[in-house]
Design an enzyme around this catalytic site. Structure first.
Site, PDB file in Angstrom:
ATOM      1  N   ARG A  23      28.628  41.195  49.460  1.00 25.03           N
ATOM      2  CA  ARG A  23      27.707  41.129  48.316  1.00 25.03           C
ATOM      3  C   ARG A  23      26.345  41.708  48.701  1.00 25.03           C
ATOM      4  O   ARG A  23      25.700  42.390  47.909  1.00 25.03           O
ATOM      5  CB  ARG A  23      27.544  39.677  47.851  1.00 25.03           C
ATOM      6  CG  ARG A  23      28.820  39.082  47.294  1.00 25.03           C
ATOM      7  CD  ARG A  23      28.548  37.674  46.729  1.00 25.03           C
ATOM      8  NE  ARG A  23      29.785  36.994  46.448  1.00 25.03           N
ATOM      9  CZ  ARG A  23      30.190  35.881  47.067  1.00 25.03           C
ATOM     10  NH1 ARG A  23      29.444  35.298  47.970  1.00 25.03           N
ATOM     11  NH2 ARG A  23      31.356  35.343  46.745  1.00 25.03           N
ATOM     12  N   ASP A  46      36.526  38.391  34.137  1.00 25.05           N
ATOM     13  CA  ASP A  46      37.366  37.375  34.777  1.00 25.05           C
ATOM     14  C   ASP A  46      38.195  36.702  33.686  1.00 25.05           C
ATOM     15  O   ASP A  46      37.827  36.719  32.506  1.00 25.05           O
ATOM     16  CB  ASP A  46      36.512  36.334  35.512  1.00 25.05           C
ATOM     17  CG  ASP A  46      37.280  35.634  36.622  1.00 25.05           C
ATOM     18  OD1 ASP A  46      37.136  36.020  37.799  1.00 25.05           O
ATOM     19  OD2 ASP A  46      38.067  34.704  36.312  1.00 25.05           O
ATOM     20  N   SER A  47      39.309  36.106  34.103  1.00 25.07           N
ATOM     21  CA  SER A  47      40.153  35.423  33.120  1.00 25.07           C
ATOM     22  C   SER A  47      39.808  33.942  32.992  1.00 25.07           C
ATOM     23  O   SER A  47      40.347  33.247  32.146  1.00 25.07           O
ATOM     24  CB  SER A  47      41.628  35.579  33.519  1.00 25.07           C
ATOM     25  OG  SER A  47      41.816  35.059  34.810  1.00 25.07           O
ATOM     26  N   ASP A  50      37.842  42.401  43.329  1.00 24.88           N
ATOM     27  CA  ASP A  50      38.145  41.371  44.346  1.00 24.88           C
ATOM     28  C   ASP A  50      39.152  40.395  43.737  1.00 24.88           C
ATOM     29  O   ASP A  50      38.788  39.293  43.335  1.00 24.88           O
ATOM     30  CB  ASP A  50      36.829  40.672  44.721  1.00 24.88           C
ATOM     31  CG  ASP A  50      37.024  39.526  45.695  1.00 24.88           C
ATOM     32  OD1 ASP A  50      38.013  39.534  46.434  1.00 24.88           O
ATOM     33  OD2 ASP A  50      36.159  38.619  45.717  1.00 24.88           O
ATOM     34  N   CYS A  55      42.344  39.286  49.561  1.00 26.20           N
ATOM     35  CA  CYS A  55      42.251  38.027  50.307  1.00 26.20           C
ATOM     36  C   CYS A  55      43.653  37.523  50.651  1.00 26.20           C
ATOM     37  O   CYS A  55      43.849  36.348  50.912  1.00 26.20           O
ATOM     38  CB  CYS A  55      41.470  36.983  49.511  1.00 26.20           C
ATOM     39  SG  CYS A  55      42.217  36.605  47.922  1.00 26.20           S
TER      40      CYS A  55
HETATM   41  N1  SAH Z   1      34.674  38.106  43.506  1.00 29.85           N
HETATM   42  C1  SAH Z   1      34.578  36.667  43.403  1.00 29.85           C
HETATM   43  C2  SAH Z   1      35.851  35.958  43.800  1.00 29.85           C
HETATM   44  C3  SAH Z   1      37.074  36.376  43.038  1.00 29.85           C
HETATM   45  S1  SAH Z   1      38.394  35.254  43.177  1.00 29.85           S
HETATM   46  C4  SAH Z   1      33.385  36.171  44.189  1.00 29.85           C
HETATM   47  O1  SAH Z   1      32.689  36.985  44.812  1.00 29.85           O
HETATM   48  O2  SAH Z   1      33.121  34.970  44.188  1.00 29.85           O
HETATM   49  C5  SAH Z   1      39.544  35.930  42.060  1.00 29.85           C
HETATM   50  C6  SAH Z   1      39.199  35.748  40.592  1.00 29.85           C
HETATM   51  O3  SAH Z   1      40.185  36.432  39.828  1.00 29.85           O
HETATM   52  C7  SAH Z   1      39.196  34.327  40.065  1.00 29.85           C
HETATM   53  O4  SAH Z   1      37.928  34.051  39.506  1.00 29.85           O
HETATM   54  C8  SAH Z   1      40.258  34.291  38.960  1.00 29.85           C
HETATM   55  O5  SAH Z   1      39.873  33.520  37.833  1.00 29.85           O
HETATM   56  C9  SAH Z   1      40.329  35.753  38.595  1.00 29.85           C
HETATM   57  N2  SAH Z   1      41.605  36.232  38.002  1.00 29.85           N
HETATM   58  C10 SAH Z   1      42.858  35.956  38.382  1.00 29.85           C
HETATM   59  N3  SAH Z   1      43.749  36.683  37.654  1.00 29.85           N
HETATM   60  C11 SAH Z   1      43.008  37.438  36.799  1.00 29.85           C
HETATM   61  C12 SAH Z   1      43.330  38.406  35.804  1.00 29.85           C
HETATM   62  N4  SAH Z   1      44.595  38.750  35.578  1.00 29.85           N
HETATM   63  N5  SAH Z   1      42.329  38.988  35.128  1.00 29.85           N
HETATM   64  C13 SAH Z   1      41.038  38.635  35.362  1.00 29.85           C
HETATM   65  N6  SAH Z   1      40.673  37.752  36.307  1.00 29.85           N
HETATM   66  C14 SAH Z   1      41.646  37.153  37.002  1.00 29.85           C
END
Ligand code: SAH
Length: 392
Positions: free
Chosen positions: A211, A249-250, A296, A336
């Site tokens: 970040r 995000d979902s 991510d 991850c």
């Molecule tokens: N980049 C973030 C962490 C991401 S964790 C940070 O820096 O804190 C992964 C994320 O993907 C979660 O918030 C989850 O809600 C989201 N997610 C999972 N499947 C998804 C989809 N199909 N579309 C959008 N978001 C999704």
């Protein structure tokens, strides 16, 4: 005093442990009747058939990793004093890197405490235990936390799926004080994390340095943060001077925390609830693009058997994300997943970018920051990979 059971390593077995690794697999040890009768997580001495001392560890006959070592000597007392020493060392390391008390305080084997993760949010600690051996030490551990950090709040996030493999109960509760929402300070942004209902411990400290990297190159840029969770990358980019930031995000609760954080920092970001694959297709077909694109996602390769399907998903994500990256833009892709090797992930990203018809230079390969130390004999426990590409 109870006499401690000895676990014997089979002749010629335990090669990795002999070289210094902290694990013994169930096929490497003699499953004697005394061993089989031990309660999951019992503290044991581990000895070789040749009299070699492997040390003090905890044992679970039901686990594939039957022994996790806690100390190189036999008969070491595993008590509050033991945990105080480990926590002090863990804390001293973090204090050399971070001024503010927001970090992963304990990273399992990397801090000599297998099965234990603790994330610190100033006066609040979130404890995540994944093994029976660590669960049986909970009282001593909590007493040690009180002696070292004196946290006002301690949240037990005992809901990691790995607990089921150790026969452990799933629960979330405050061991002390309150569980709930807390503030997180990072890269001069004040974020919010929900420690009870949020994912994992509520916050992803592992991406902190990535970040920071994004914050430093965001000035004047348009930024898309795909899988933004509670706004980690998006708000770092906004703080770095991005001209426009969108997060996808979902999860509605995660987006609500992101919006609250944007408001409390007076940063402008738009957060949209959407499926990332669908939204990237839509943006591509409406010819929208961003100078900086981050993706991510959640782990696409949850188990070894999912490798091929997951690898394909990473390739597709790289292609769709490259499609919406502006000319001369920057694309950062992260994984991850424990179960995809870095080289394979990098190959899928390269292939996805090429399929989007883009040429790229790989400018940064990174993982988690220094508050996620690894045991040097367990390099496979490094799960986070983040690759940044400059696209033509
Ligand atoms: N980049 C973030 C962490 C991401 S964790 C940070 O820096 O804190 C992964 C994320 O993907 C979660 O918030 C989850 O809600 C989201 N997610 C999972 N499947 C998804 C989809 N199909 N579309 C959008 N978001 C999704």
């Amino acid at each position: 005093m109870t006499i401690r059971t000895n676990i014997r390593v089979k002749p010629k077995e335990g090669r990795r442990a002999r070289a210094g690794a902290p694990w013994l697999f169930s096929n490497e040890i003699e499953m004697s009747n005394a061993a089989k009768a031990l309660a999951p997580g019992a503290i044991v001495n581990v000895l070789g058939d040749d009299g070699r001392v492997f040390g003090t560890g905890y044992f679970n006959a039901k686990s594939l990793i039957a022994v996790r070592l806690l100390d190189p000597a036999a008969d070491t007392a595993i008590d509050t004093g033991f945990f105080v020493e480990k926590l002090k060392r863990a804390l001293a390391l973090r204090e050399t890197f971070f001024e503010a008390p927001y970090y992963r305080l304990v990273n399992a084997e990397g801090d000599g405490l297998p099965g234990l993760v603790i994330d610190r949010f100033a006066g609040t600690c979130v404890v995540q235990i994944t093994t029976a051996g660590m669960e049986t030490q909970l009282t001593a551990l909590l007493a040690a936390l009180d002696k070292t950090l004196k946290p006002a709040n301690v949240v037990l996030r005992a809901d990691a799926p790995a607990r089921a493999l150790e026969g452990l109960e799933i629960y979330v509760r405050a061991a002390k004080g309150e569980a709930g929402r807390t503030a997180v300070e990072e890269n001069a942004v004040r974020y919010f994390a929900d420690l009870t209902c949020g994912q994992k411990t509520g916050w992803y400290y592992d991406q902190r340095e990535n970040r920071t990297f994004v914050a430093h190159l965001a000035r004047g840029k348009s930024v898309l943060d795909a899988y933004c969770y509670t706004g980690g990358f998006a708000l770092a980019a906004a703080r770095g001077g991005a001209k426009e930031v969108a997060g996808l995000d979902s999860s509605a609760p995660a987006l609500a925390l992101a919006e609250d954080a944007a408001a409390s920092n007076s940063l402008a970001c738009s957060f949209v609830k959407a499926d990332v694959f669908e939204e990237l297709e839509r943006l591509w077909s409406s010819k929208e693009s961003f100078d900086v694109v981050l993706a991510d996602p959640p782990p696409f390769v949850k188990a070894k058997k999912d490798l091929e399907v997951g690898a394909k998903a990473y390739r597709k994500l790289a292609r769709l994300a490259a499609n919406v990256t502006a000319k001369d833009g920057l694309l950062m892709l992260a994984s991850c997943s424990h179960n995809i090797p870095t080289e394979r992930f990098a190959a899928e990203c390269a292939s996805g970018i090429a399929r989007a018809g883009r040429r790229a230079r790989l400018i940064r390969q990174a993982g988690a920051g220094p508050d996620h130390p690894l045991h040097p004999m367990l390099p496979e426990s490094a799960y986070l990979k983040a690759l940044a590409f400059a696209l033509d």
